[in-house]
Design an enzyme around this catalytic site. Structure first.
Site, mmCIF file in Angstrom:
data_model
loop_
_atom_site.group_PDB
_atom_site.id
_atom_site.type_symbol
_atom_site.label_atom_id
_atom_site.label_comp_id
_atom_site.label_asym_id
_atom_site.label_seq_id
_atom_site.Cartn_x
_atom_site.Cartn_y
_atom_site.Cartn_z
ATOM 1 N N SER A 10 42.407 50.388 -41.660
ATOM 2 C CA SER A 10 42.524 49.070 -42.293
ATOM 3 C C SER A 10 42.447 49.318 -43.786
ATOM 4 O O SER A 10 41.499 49.937 -44.275
ATOM 5 C CB SER A 10 41.378 48.163 -41.858
ATOM 6 O OG SER A 10 41.175 47.160 -42.849
ATOM 7 N N HIS A 34 46.602 49.156 -39.696
ATOM 8 C CA HIS A 34 46.131 47.814 -39.343
ATOM 9 C C HIS A 34 46.107 46.975 -40.621
ATOM 10 O O HIS A 34 45.398 47.315 -41.573
ATOM 11 C CB HIS A 34 44.729 47.953 -38.731
ATOM 12 C CG HIS A 34 44.062 46.669 -38.386
ATOM 13 N ND1 HIS A 34 44.125 46.106 -37.117
ATOM 14 C CD2 HIS A 34 43.302 45.832 -39.130
ATOM 15 C CE1 HIS A 34 43.420 44.995 -37.108
ATOM 16 N NE2 HIS A 34 42.913 44.788 -38.305
ATOM 17 N N ASP A 36 45.370 43.494 -42.553
ATOM 18 C CA ASP A 36 44.554 42.285 -42.457
ATOM 19 C C ASP A 36 45.103 41.194 -43.369
ATOM 20 O O ASP A 36 44.886 41.212 -44.576
ATOM 21 C CB ASP A 36 43.105 42.625 -42.867
ATOM 22 C CG ASP A 36 42.428 43.496 -41.822
ATOM 23 O OD1 ASP A 36 42.354 43.061 -40.657
ATOM 24 O OD2 ASP A 36 41.993 44.606 -42.162
ATOM 25 N N HIS A 67 47.198 41.907 -38.297
ATOM 26 C CA HIS A 67 46.101 41.064 -37.822
ATOM 27 C C HIS A 67 46.120 39.790 -38.660
ATOM 28 O O HIS A 67 45.755 39.817 -39.834
ATOM 29 C CB HIS A 67 44.795 41.863 -37.973
ATOM 30 C CG HIS A 67 43.559 41.099 -37.667
ATOM 31 N ND1 HIS A 67 42.295 41.575 -37.966
ATOM 32 C CD2 HIS A 67 43.366 39.899 -37.070
ATOM 33 C CE1 HIS A 67 41.392 40.696 -37.584
ATOM 34 N NE2 HIS A 67 42.013 39.657 -37.043
ATOM 35 N N MET A 69 44.718 36.608 -39.816
ATOM 36 C CA MET A 69 43.534 35.734 -39.929
ATOM 37 C C MET A 69 43.948 34.515 -40.730
ATOM 38 O O MET A 69 43.549 34.322 -41.887
ATOM 39 C CB MET A 69 42.397 36.504 -40.619
ATOM 40 C CG MET A 69 41.723 37.492 -39.695
ATOM 41 S SD MET A 69 40.760 38.707 -40.612
ATOM 42 C CE MET A 69 42.042 39.883 -40.978
ATOM 43 N N MET A 138 36.843 41.689 -32.217
ATOM 44 C CA MET A 138 36.209 41.798 -33.538
ATOM 45 C C MET A 138 34.745 42.185 -33.367
ATOM 46 O O MET A 138 34.003 41.546 -32.612
ATOM 47 C CB MET A 138 36.275 40.454 -34.287
ATOM 48 C CG MET A 138 37.657 40.018 -34.743
ATOM 49 S SD MET A 138 38.557 41.221 -35.725
ATOM 50 C CE MET A 138 37.450 41.452 -37.125
HETATM 51 C C1 DX5 Z 1 37.713 42.061 -41.105
HETATM 52 C C2 DX5 Z 1 38.963 42.882 -40.837
HETATM 53 C C3 DX5 Z 1 38.723 44.332 -40.496
HETATM 54 C C4 DX5 Z 1 37.848 45.058 -41.470
HETATM 55 C C5 DX5 Z 1 37.767 46.544 -41.245
HETATM 56 O O1 DX5 Z 1 38.066 40.735 -41.299
HETATM 57 O O2 DX5 Z 1 39.678 42.345 -39.762
HETATM 58 O O3 DX5 Z 1 39.968 44.985 -40.259
HETATM 59 O O4 DX5 Z 1 38.211 44.822 -42.777
HETATM 60 O O5 DX5 Z 1 37.026 47.087 -42.299
HETATM 61 P P1 DX5 Z 1 35.626 47.802 -42.107
HETATM 62 O O6 DX5 Z 1 35.885 49.034 -41.284
HETATM 63 O O7 DX5 Z 1 35.211 48.068 -43.504
HETATM 64 O O8 DX5 Z 1 34.716 46.829 -41.383
HETATM 65 ZN ZN ZN Z 2 41.413 43.471 -38.929
#
Ligand code: DX5
Ligand code: ZN
Length: 221
Positions: A10, A34, A36, A67, A69, A138
């Site tokens: 990510s 991935h 976000d 992903h 959100m 999550m």
């Molecule tokens: C949170 C995101 C994740 C997250 C992963 O909203 O979906 O993908 O940022 O980052 P770490 O590994 O730092 O939790």
């Molecule tokens: Zn994510």
């Protein structure tokens, strides 16, 4: 059946001014990327959108797992496809019956998955797993990178593993949030197939070594 473990980065906490370089350096150690996408509404923060997906598509050959959100995820599907994204995952919390959304994604040629937040029970997604290439569990409340893993989601991973195996579904179980070698090992034991790693990779002094450590932690179940 648990699949061979797959590792994704990510880039949320990466240095956005050097995104291309960071991804290029990690690419040989990753199975996919991935991405976000945050709208400042479903989650409090804003991250990046379609133009960044398009830039990353040009910068690497990795499969792009997007992903979403956002409050209105289906409105982004066509843009994600056009930018070169491979998969969209949408939150069950905003789309309680995702049957139509799954059909829309597939009609565009996108893979489709559902995401479930820590407080949401597994029963919310269970009826729809047959529509999904992936279930994203999550392990932090979405919105920010760098949060601590919530161990209470491990029971949900195990519940999903049991359900998917007994229904004979190919759905991949992905875990996202606070993944380190230690938490990855716990999630693997509970039945996760794919591991999203943000801060523990991109903020590590040696990201390549960090990727190797996580891979070693999830090799076996
Ligand atoms: C949170 C995101 C994740 C997250 C992963 O909203 O979906 O993908 O940022 O980052 P770490 O590994 O730092 O939790
Ligand atoms: Zn994510």
């Amino acid at each position: 059946m648990t699949k061979p473990a797959r590792l994704a980065a990510s880039i949320l906490n990466a240095d956005f001014a050097r995104l291309g370089e960071e991804v290029a350096r990690l690419e040989p150690y990753l199975d996919f990327l991935h991405l976000d996408i945050m709208d400042g509404h479903f989650v409090p923060s804003l991250s990046f959108g379609i133009p960044v997906i398009a830039s990353l598509r040009r910068a690497c050959a990795l499969y792009l797992d997007c992903h979403l959100m956002v409050t209105n995820p289906t409105s982004l599907f066509a843009g994600v496809k056009e930018a070169g994204g491979d998969m969209v995952t949408i939150h069950i919390e905003v789309w309680p019956d995702p049957t139509g959304a799954a059909a829309e994604a597939r009609a565009l040629g996108l893979d489709f998955g559902l995401v479930i937040n820590p407080p949401t029970p597994f029963g919310a997604v269970a009826p729809f797993l047959g529509l999904c290439d992936r279930l994203l569990v999550m392990s932090v409340n979405p919105g920010f990178g760098g949060q601590a893993f919530l161990p209470e989601v491990l029971d949900k991973v195990a519940e999903a593993r049991k359900f998917i195996d007994s229904a004979g579904l190919p759905t991949d179980i992905e875990i996202d949030g606070g993944i380190t070698p230690e938490t990855a090992r716990l999630a693997r034991r509970a039945g996760a197939d794919s591991f999203v790693v943000g801060s523990a990779l991109v903020r590590a002094p040696d990201p390549v070594k960090a990727a190797e450590e996580i891979r070693a932690a999830v090799k076996d179940r």
